[in-house]
Design a protein around this motif. Structure first.
Motif, PDB file in Angstrom:
ATOM      1  N   GLU A  79      74.412 -49.090  86.692  1.00  0.00           N
ATOM      2  CA  GLU A  79      73.657 -48.595  85.840  1.00  0.00           C
ATOM      3  C   GLU A  79      73.210 -49.506  84.696  1.00  0.00           C
ATOM      4  O   GLU A  79      72.203 -49.836  84.234  1.00  0.00           O
ATOM      5  CB  GLU A  79      74.037 -47.233  85.040  1.00  0.00           C
ATOM      6  N   MET A  80      74.262 -50.064  84.162  1.00  0.00           N
ATOM      7  CA  MET A  80      74.027 -51.237  83.135  1.00  0.00           C
ATOM      8  C   MET A  80      73.378 -52.494  83.571  1.00  0.00           C
ATOM      9  O   MET A  80      72.592 -53.024  83.059  1.00  0.00           O
ATOM     10  CB  MET A  80      75.502 -51.646  82.496  1.00  0.00           C
ATOM     11  N   LYS A  81      73.869 -52.765  84.912  1.00  0.00           N
ATOM     12  CA  LYS A  81      73.130 -54.075  85.357  1.00  0.00           C
ATOM     13  C   LYS A  81      71.671 -53.734  85.516  1.00  0.00           C
ATOM     14  O   LYS A  81      70.749 -54.797  85.233  1.00  0.00           O
ATOM     15  CB  LYS A  81      73.870 -54.392  86.798  1.00  0.00           C
ATOM     16  N   GLY A  82      71.310 -52.627  85.854  1.00  0.00           N
ATOM     17  CA  GLY A  82      69.953 -52.347  85.970  1.00  0.00           C
ATOM     18  C   GLY A  82      69.337 -52.251  84.591  1.00  0.00           C
ATOM     19  O   GLY A  82      68.248 -52.626  84.814  1.00  0.00           O
ATOM     20  N   HIS A  83      69.731 -51.746  83.765  1.00  0.00           N
ATOM     21  CA  HIS A  83      69.093 -51.816  82.396  1.00  0.00           C
ATOM     22  C   HIS A  83      68.936 -52.997  81.901  1.00  0.00           C
ATOM     23  O   HIS A  83      67.711 -53.415  81.353  1.00  0.00           O
ATOM     24  CB  HIS A  83      69.850 -50.933  81.441  1.00  0.00           C
ATOM     25  N   ILE A  84      70.004 -54.037  82.095  1.00  0.00           N
ATOM     26  CA  ILE A  84      69.815 -55.437  81.533  1.00  0.00           C
ATOM     27  C   ILE A  84      68.697 -56.196  82.377  1.00  0.00           C
ATOM     28  O   ILE A  84      67.896 -56.913  81.660  1.00  0.00           O
ATOM     29  CB  ILE A  84      70.889 -56.182  81.859  1.00  0.00           C
ATOM     30  N   ILE A  85      68.538 -56.096  83.658  1.00  0.00           N
ATOM     31  CA  ILE A  85      67.403 -56.471  84.417  1.00  0.00           C
ATOM     32  C   ILE A  85      66.087 -56.129  84.001  1.00  0.00           C
ATOM     33  O   ILE A  85      65.197 -56.723  83.928  1.00  0.00           O
ATOM     34  CB  ILE A  85      67.545 -56.348  85.908  1.00  0.00           C
ATOM     35  N   THR A  86      65.850 -54.758  83.765  1.00  0.00           N
ATOM     36  CA  THR A  86      64.875 -54.012  83.476  1.00  0.00           C
ATOM     37  C   THR A  86      64.270 -54.567  81.934  1.00  0.00           C
ATOM     38  O   THR A  86      63.075 -55.056  81.648  1.00  0.00           O
ATOM     39  CB  THR A  86      64.887 -52.410  83.215  1.00  0.00           C
ATOM     40  N   LEU A  87      65.339 -54.498  80.931  1.00  0.00           N
ATOM     41  CA  LEU A  87      64.975 -55.047  79.497  1.00  0.00           C
ATOM     42  C   LEU A  87      64.644 -56.673  79.523  1.00  0.00           C
ATOM     43  O   LEU A  87      63.854 -57.125  78.804  1.00  0.00           O
ATOM     44  CB  LEU A  87      66.042 -54.647  78.774  1.00  0.00           C
TER      45      LEU A  87
END
Length: 220
Positions: free
Chosen positions: A195-203
Protein backbone atom coordinates in the motif's frame (compact mmCIF):
# COMPACT_ATOMS: atom_id res chain seq x y z
CA UNK A 1 5.05 13.83 25.61
CA UNK A 2 5.56 13.27 29.35
CA UNK A 3 1.93 12.23 29.59
CA UNK A 4 2.52 9.61 26.91
CA UNK A 5 5.39 8.08 28.87
CA UNK A 6 3.27 8.00 32.06
CA UNK A 7 0.39 6.39 30.18
CA UNK A 8 2.70 3.72 28.77
CA UNK A 9 4.01 2.87 32.24
CA UNK A 10 0.52 2.60 33.71
CA UNK A 11 -0.72 0.38 30.87
CA UNK A 12 2.27 -1.98 31.19
CA UNK A 13 1.76 -2.37 34.94
CA UNK A 14 -2.00 -2.94 34.64
CA UNK A 15 -1.60 -5.43 31.81
CA UNK A 16 1.06 -7.37 33.69
CA UNK A 17 -1.12 -7.52 36.81
CA UNK A 18 -4.10 -8.79 34.83
CA UNK A 19 -2.08 -11.51 33.12
CA UNK A 20 -0.76 -12.84 36.43
CA UNK A 21 -4.33 -13.87 37.18
CA UNK A 22 -5.10 -15.07 33.65
CA UNK A 23 -1.98 -17.28 33.55
CA UNK A 24 -3.46 -19.65 36.12
CA UNK A 25 -5.77 -22.54 35.26
CA UNK A 26 -8.08 -24.65 37.38
CA UNK A 27 -7.35 -28.36 37.95
CA UNK A 28 -9.94 -31.07 38.73
CA UNK A 29 -10.03 -29.66 42.24
CA UNK A 30 -11.65 -26.28 41.68
CA UNK A 31 -10.23 -24.98 44.96
CA UNK A 32 -6.62 -25.49 43.84
CA UNK A 33 -4.96 -23.17 41.33
CA UNK A 34 -1.91 -24.40 39.41
CA UNK A 35 0.23 -22.29 37.07
CA UNK A 36 -0.13 -23.13 33.38
CA UNK A 37 3.29 -24.17 32.07
CA UNK A 38 3.47 -22.65 28.59
CA UNK A 39 6.97 -21.21 28.80
CA UNK A 40 8.51 -20.71 25.39
CA UNK A 41 12.18 -21.59 25.10
CA UNK A 42 12.29 -19.57 21.88
CA UNK A 43 10.99 -16.43 23.59
CA UNK A 44 13.42 -16.83 26.43
CA UNK A 45 16.34 -17.17 24.00
CA UNK A 46 15.09 -14.42 21.70
CA UNK A 47 13.63 -12.12 24.36
CA UNK A 48 15.80 -9.22 23.18
CA UNK A 49 14.46 -9.61 19.63
CA UNK A 50 10.86 -9.78 20.87
CA UNK A 51 11.35 -6.76 23.10
CA UNK A 52 12.89 -4.84 20.18
CA UNK A 53 9.89 -5.76 18.01
CA UNK A 54 7.47 -4.55 20.66
CA UNK A 55 9.39 -1.29 21.05
CA UNK A 56 9.38 -0.80 17.27
CA UNK A 57 5.59 -1.11 17.19
CA UNK A 58 5.11 1.32 20.08
CA UNK A 59 7.73 3.84 18.90
CA UNK A 60 6.17 3.85 15.43
CA UNK A 61 2.76 4.36 17.01
CA UNK A 62 3.97 7.53 18.74
CA UNK A 63 5.65 8.77 15.54
CA UNK A 64 2.46 8.21 13.55
CA UNK A 65 0.39 9.96 16.23
CA UNK A 66 2.64 13.02 16.25
CA UNK A 67 2.71 13.16 12.43
CA UNK A 68 -1.08 12.84 12.39
CA UNK A 69 -1.27 15.93 14.58
CA UNK A 70 1.02 17.76 12.17
CA UNK A 71 -1.14 16.96 9.13
CA UNK A 72 -4.32 17.75 11.02
CA UNK A 73 -3.05 21.07 12.38
CA UNK A 74 -4.40 24.45 11.31
CA UNK A 75 -1.22 24.94 9.26
CA UNK A 76 -1.64 21.82 7.13
CA UNK A 77 -5.38 21.02 7.29
CA UNK A 78 -5.01 17.61 5.68
CA UNK A 79 -7.72 15.54 7.41
CA UNK A 80 -7.34 12.49 5.15
CA UNK A 81 -3.68 11.97 5.92
CA UNK A 82 -4.26 12.80 9.58
CA UNK A 83 -6.93 10.11 9.78
CA UNK A 84 -4.76 7.51 8.00
CA UNK A 85 -1.88 8.15 10.40
CA UNK A 86 -4.13 8.10 13.44
CA UNK A 87 -5.48 4.67 12.45
CA UNK A 88 -1.94 3.40 11.81
CA UNK A 89 -0.92 4.67 15.25
CA UNK A 90 -3.80 2.86 16.98
CA UNK A 91 -3.07 -0.33 15.06
CA UNK A 92 0.63 -0.42 15.95
CA UNK A 93 -0.09 0.46 19.58
CA UNK A 94 -2.44 -2.52 19.82
CA UNK A 95 0.13 -4.79 18.15
CA UNK A 96 2.84 -3.68 20.58
CA UNK A 97 0.70 -4.35 23.66
CA UNK A 98 -0.53 -7.64 22.19
CA UNK A 99 3.09 -8.72 21.76
CA UNK A 100 3.78 -7.92 25.41
CA UNK A 101 0.71 -9.96 26.36
CA UNK A 102 2.00 -12.90 24.30
CA UNK A 103 5.43 -12.77 25.97
CA UNK A 104 3.82 -12.77 29.41
CA UNK A 105 1.48 -15.61 28.46
CA UNK A 106 4.41 -17.73 27.29
CA UNK A 107 6.47 -17.51 30.45
CA UNK A 108 7.93 -14.02 30.41
CA UNK A 109 7.86 -11.71 33.42
CA UNK A 110 8.19 -7.97 33.72
CA UNK A 111 11.59 -8.41 35.42
CA UNK A 112 12.86 -10.62 32.59
CA UNK A 113 11.44 -8.52 29.77
CA UNK A 114 12.44 -5.14 31.22
CA UNK A 115 15.50 -5.78 33.41
CA UNK A 116 16.78 -2.22 32.96
CA UNK A 117 13.50 -0.39 32.46
CA UNK A 118 11.69 0.62 29.29
CA UNK A 119 11.19 3.86 27.38
CA UNK A 120 9.55 4.94 24.14
CA UNK A 121 10.30 7.68 21.65
CA UNK A 122 8.57 9.21 18.67
CA UNK A 123 9.17 12.17 16.35
CA UNK A 124 6.87 13.60 13.70
CA UNK A 125 8.04 13.05 10.13
CA UNK A 126 7.60 16.71 9.21
CA UNK A 127 10.19 19.28 10.30
CA UNK A 128 8.81 21.99 12.55
CA UNK A 129 10.19 25.52 12.56
CA UNK A 130 9.52 29.04 11.39
CA UNK A 131 11.26 28.41 8.08
CA UNK A 132 10.02 24.91 7.26
CA UNK A 133 6.54 24.41 8.69
CA UNK A 134 4.14 24.29 7.08
CA UNK A 135 6.23 22.87 4.22
CA UNK A 136 6.30 24.84 0.99
CA UNK A 137 5.90 21.66 -1.07
CA UNK A 138 2.93 19.84 0.41
CA UNK A 139 3.14 17.03 -2.13
CA UNK A 140 6.68 16.19 -1.06
CA UNK A 141 5.60 16.14 2.59
CA UNK A 142 3.18 13.33 1.70
CA UNK A 143 5.89 11.40 -0.14
CA UNK A 144 8.34 11.87 2.74
CA UNK A 145 5.75 10.58 5.20
CA UNK A 146 4.81 7.55 3.11
CA UNK A 147 8.51 6.73 2.69
CA UNK A 148 8.81 6.85 6.47
CA UNK A 149 5.81 4.54 6.84
CA UNK A 150 7.29 2.20 4.23
CA UNK A 151 10.65 2.02 6.00
CA UNK A 152 8.94 1.29 9.31
CA UNK A 153 6.90 -1.53 7.76
CA UNK A 154 9.97 -3.01 6.08
CA UNK A 155 11.90 -2.91 9.37
CA UNK A 156 9.01 -4.58 11.21
CA UNK A 157 8.66 -7.24 8.52
CA UNK A 158 12.40 -8.01 8.66
CA UNK A 159 12.37 -8.28 12.46
CA UNK A 160 9.28 -10.49 12.57
CA UNK A 161 10.55 -12.70 9.75
CA UNK A 162 13.81 -13.26 11.62
CA UNK A 163 11.94 -14.39 14.74
CA UNK A 164 9.60 -16.52 12.62
CA UNK A 165 12.54 -18.31 10.99
CA UNK A 166 13.86 -19.21 14.43
CA UNK A 167 10.41 -20.41 15.50
CA UNK A 168 10.26 -23.02 12.73
CA UNK A 169 13.95 -23.94 12.55
CA UNK A 170 14.76 -27.56 13.36
CA UNK A 171 18.02 -26.31 14.84
CA UNK A 172 16.02 -24.67 17.62
CA UNK A 173 13.09 -25.79 19.69
CA UNK A 174 10.28 -25.46 17.13
CA UNK A 175 7.51 -23.22 18.45
CA UNK A 176 4.58 -23.55 16.06
CA UNK A 177 2.34 -21.37 18.22
CA UNK A 178 4.68 -18.39 18.03
CA UNK A 179 5.17 -18.96 14.30
CA UNK A 180 1.41 -18.97 13.76
CA UNK A 181 1.07 -15.87 15.95
CA UNK A 182 3.51 -14.01 13.69
CA UNK A 183 1.96 -15.25 10.43
CA UNK A 184 -0.97 -12.83 10.57
CA UNK A 185 1.24 -9.90 11.52
CA UNK A 186 3.65 -10.66 8.68
CA UNK A 187 0.76 -10.81 6.23
CA UNK A 188 -0.60 -7.50 7.50
CA UNK A 189 2.81 -5.83 7.23
CA UNK A 190 3.25 -7.14 3.68
CA UNK A 191 -0.08 -5.52 2.84
CA UNK A 192 1.10 -2.23 4.36
CA UNK A 193 4.30 -2.37 2.31
CA UNK A 194 2.38 -2.81 -0.94
CA UNK A 195 0.00 0.00 0.00
CA UNK A 196 2.77 2.47 0.89
CA UNK A 197 4.67 1.72 -2.30
CA UNK A 198 1.48 2.34 -4.29
CA UNK A 199 0.91 5.71 -2.60
CA UNK A 200 4.50 6.79 -3.26
CA UNK A 201 4.21 5.92 -6.96
CA UNK A 202 0.86 7.70 -7.27
CA UNK A 203 2.06 10.84 -5.49
CA UNK A 204 5.23 10.90 -7.57
CA UNK A 205 3.05 11.53 -10.59
CA UNK A 206 0.95 14.29 -9.04
CA UNK A 207 2.98 15.84 -6.22
CA UNK A 208 3.56 19.07 -8.13
CA UNK A 209 -0.17 19.62 -8.65
CA UNK A 210 -1.79 21.11 -5.56
CA UNK A 211 -5.38 20.29 -6.53
CA UNK A 212 -4.45 16.66 -7.29
CA UNK A 213 -2.89 16.32 -3.83
CA UNK A 214 -6.06 17.74 -2.29
CA UNK A 215 -8.14 15.12 -4.10
CA UNK A 216 -5.69 12.40 -3.05
CA UNK A 217 -6.06 13.43 0.59
CA UNK A 218 -9.85 13.43 0.39
CA UNK A 219 -9.76 9.80 -0.78
CA UNK A 220 -7.55 8.46 1.99
Amino acid sequence: MDRLFVTVSVILVLLASALVVDSECTTDNEDVQQPLNTESKLLMEKSTDMKSLMKMFLDDSLTYLLTSQQFGSQYMQRPGMAKLLSKASDKNWEKGLDLLKKMLQRGGTIDKIFPTGFSLSGTGYLSVGDDCFPPADVGQSYIKTFKGLLKSSLDLFTQMNSIHINAVSVLNSVDAEIAHYLDEKLEDEAKNIREMKGHIITLGKMASYGVAVDIFDSNL
